[in-house]
Motif scaffolding. Structure first.
Motif, short mmCIF file in Angstrom:
data_model
loop_
_atom_site.label_atom_id
_atom_site.label_comp_id
_atom_site.label_asym_id
_atom_site.label_seq_id
_atom_site.Cartn_x
_atom_site.Cartn_y
_atom_site.Cartn_z
N PRO A 173 0.80 -1.23 0.00
CA PRO A 173 0.00 0.00 0.00
C PRO A 173 0.83 1.28 0.00
CG PRO A 173 0.04 -0.94 2.19
CD PRO A 173 0.76 -1.91 1.30
N VAL A 174 2.14 1.17 0.15
CA VAL A 174 3.01 2.34 0.27
C VAL A 174 3.46 2.82 -1.11
CG1 VAL A 174 5.19 3.21 1.20
CG2 VAL A 174 3.83 1.59 2.52
N ARG A 175 3.37 4.12 -1.34
CA ARG A 175 3.95 4.74 -2.54
C ARG A 175 5.37 5.13 -2.15
NH1 ARG A 175 1.57 9.80 -5.96
NH2 ARG A 175 0.43 8.13 -6.93
N HIS A 176 6.36 4.47 -2.74
CA HIS A 176 7.76 4.71 -2.41
C HIS A 176 8.28 5.85 -3.28
CE1 HIS A 176 7.92 1.03 -0.01
NE2 HIS A 176 7.15 0.51 -0.95
N MET A 177 8.55 7.00 -2.66
CA MET A 177 9.06 8.16 -3.38
C MET A 177 10.51 7.91 -3.78
SD MET A 177 6.35 9.85 -3.49
CE MET A 177 6.99 11.24 -4.39
N LEU A 178 10.88 8.36 -4.97
CA LEU A 178 12.22 8.14 -5.52
C LEU A 178 12.89 9.49 -5.76
CD1 LEU A 178 11.37 5.36 -8.14
CD2 LEU A 178 12.18 5.07 -5.78
N PRO A 179 13.61 10.00 -4.75
CA PRO A 179 14.32 11.26 -4.96
C PRO A 179 15.43 11.08 -6.00
CG PRO A 179 14.85 10.33 -2.81
CD PRO A 179 13.81 9.45 -3.43
N LEU A 180 15.75 12.13 -6.69
CA LEU A 180 16.76 12.08 -7.74
C LEU A 180 18.12 11.69 -7.18
CD1 LEU A 180 17.16 12.64 -10.78
CD2 LEU A 180 17.75 14.98 -10.17
N ASN A 181 18.76 10.71 -7.80
CA ASN A 181 20.12 10.25 -7.48
C ASN A 181 20.30 9.73 -6.06
OD1 ASN A 181 21.20 10.84 -10.08
ND2 ASN A 181 21.22 13.00 -9.51
N SER A 182 19.23 9.28 -5.43
CA SER A 182 19.33 8.69 -4.08
C SER A 182 18.71 7.30 -4.09
CB SER A 182 18.58 9.55 -3.05
OG SER A 182 19.20 10.80 -2.93
N PRO A 183 19.47 6.27 -3.73
CA PRO A 183 18.91 4.92 -3.74
C PRO A 183 17.82 4.77 -2.68
CG PRO A 183 21.14 4.90 -2.87
CD PRO A 183 20.86 6.29 -3.31
N VAL A 184 16.76 4.05 -3.06
CA VAL A 184 15.65 3.77 -2.15
C VAL A 184 15.44 2.26 -2.17
CG1 VAL A 184 13.17 4.05 -1.74
CG2 VAL A 184 14.55 6.00 -2.55
N ASP A 185 15.54 1.63 -1.00
CA ASP A 185 15.35 0.19 -0.89
C ASP A 185 13.89 -0.14 -0.62
OD1 ASP A 185 18.04 -0.11 -1.26
OD2 ASP A 185 18.48 -0.82 0.76
N VAL A 186 13.35 -1.07 -1.41
CA VAL A 186 11.98 -1.53 -1.23
C VAL A 186 12.05 -3.03 -0.99
CG1 VAL A 186 9.71 -1.76 -2.29
CG2 VAL A 186 11.08 0.29 -2.74
N LYS A 187 11.64 -3.45 0.19
CA LYS A 187 11.66 -4.87 0.54
C LYS A 187 10.38 -5.53 0.02
CE LYS A 187 14.29 -4.00 4.70
NZ LYS A 187 14.31 -4.00 6.15
N VAL A 188 10.54 -6.67 -0.65
CA VAL A 188 9.39 -7.41 -1.16
C VAL A 188 9.54 -8.88 -0.81
CG1 VAL A 188 8.94 -5.81 -3.06
CG2 VAL A 188 10.42 -7.75 -3.43
N LYS A 189 8.41 -9.55 -0.73
CA LYS A 189 8.39 -11.00 -0.52
C LYS A 189 7.95 -11.61 -1.84
CE LYS A 189 7.83 -14.88 1.82
NZ LYS A 189 8.15 -15.59 2.92
N VAL A 190 8.80 -12.44 -2.42
CA VAL A 190 8.53 -13.06 -3.70
C VAL A 190 7.43 -14.10 -3.51
CG1 VAL A 190 9.53 -14.42 -5.59
CG2 VAL A 190 10.91 -12.67 -4.44
N PRO A 191 6.40 -14.08 -4.37
CA PRO A 191 5.33 -15.07 -4.24
C PRO A 191 5.81 -16.47 -4.61
CG PRO A 191 5.00 -13.74 -6.19
CD PRO A 191 6.18 -13.15 -5.47
N GLN A 192 4.97 -17.46 -4.38
CA GLN A 192 5.30 -18.85 -4.70
C GLN A 192 5.40 -19.10 -6.21
OE1 GLN A 192 6.13 -21.53 -2.76
NE2 GLN A 192 6.23 -20.07 -1.10
N SER A 193 4.60 -18.35 -6.98
CA SER A 193 4.62 -18.52 -8.43
C SER A 193 4.12 -17.25 -9.10
CB SER A 193 3.73 -19.71 -8.83
OG SER A 193 2.38 -19.44 -8.46
#
Length: 124
Positions: free
Chosen positions: A82-102
């Motif tokens: 549900p989170v909109r991850h803002m991407l500032p210019l030239n700054s890395p942003v880490d987004v953690k995800v859980k990979v589904p089964q398929s």
């Protein structure tokens, strides 16, 4: 006394340089259970790479770095997050995800013009 201040200044400068750098990507042979880190650059063309292969239920970190300005990809939305991850210019942003089964897990800019996906593959 002066030598003590010089030493303290050098230590503070070294600490500032370390804290200002982005965290390194996880090496391929990292510890079991450690998340896989994938660098994704946002350019005028969109997400590069626009797809990521991952194994089922693998912990994964997508490290987005926006290099293009202006662009509609100033944020990223990940399917099921549900989170909109803002991407500032030239700054890395880490987004953690859980990979589904398929299947796939999609990500896109807020306008859905630039898209990408995490593709589940067996034995990656």
């Amino acid at each position: 006394m002066t030598l003590r201040w010089i030493s303290l200044t050098i230590l503070l400068c070294a600490a500032c340089q370390k804290s200002g750098s982005s965290p390194p990507a996880a090496p391929a042979g990292s510890a079991p259970g450690a998340p896989k880190v994938v660098a994704i650059t946002v350019t005028e063309k969109g997400f590069e790479p626009d797809h990521v292969d991952a194994t089922p239920s693998q912990p994964l970190v997508l490290r987005f770095t926006r290099k293009a300005d202006p662009t509609c990809a100033d944020a990223v939305l990940v399917q099921g997050d549900p989170v909109r991850h803002m991407l500032p210019l030239n700054s890395p942003v880490d987004v953690k995800v859980k990979v589904p089964q398929s299947g796939e897990l999609a990500f896109a800019c807020p306008m859905d013009m630039y898209r990408g996906a995490i593709k589940v593959v067996a034995g990656n």
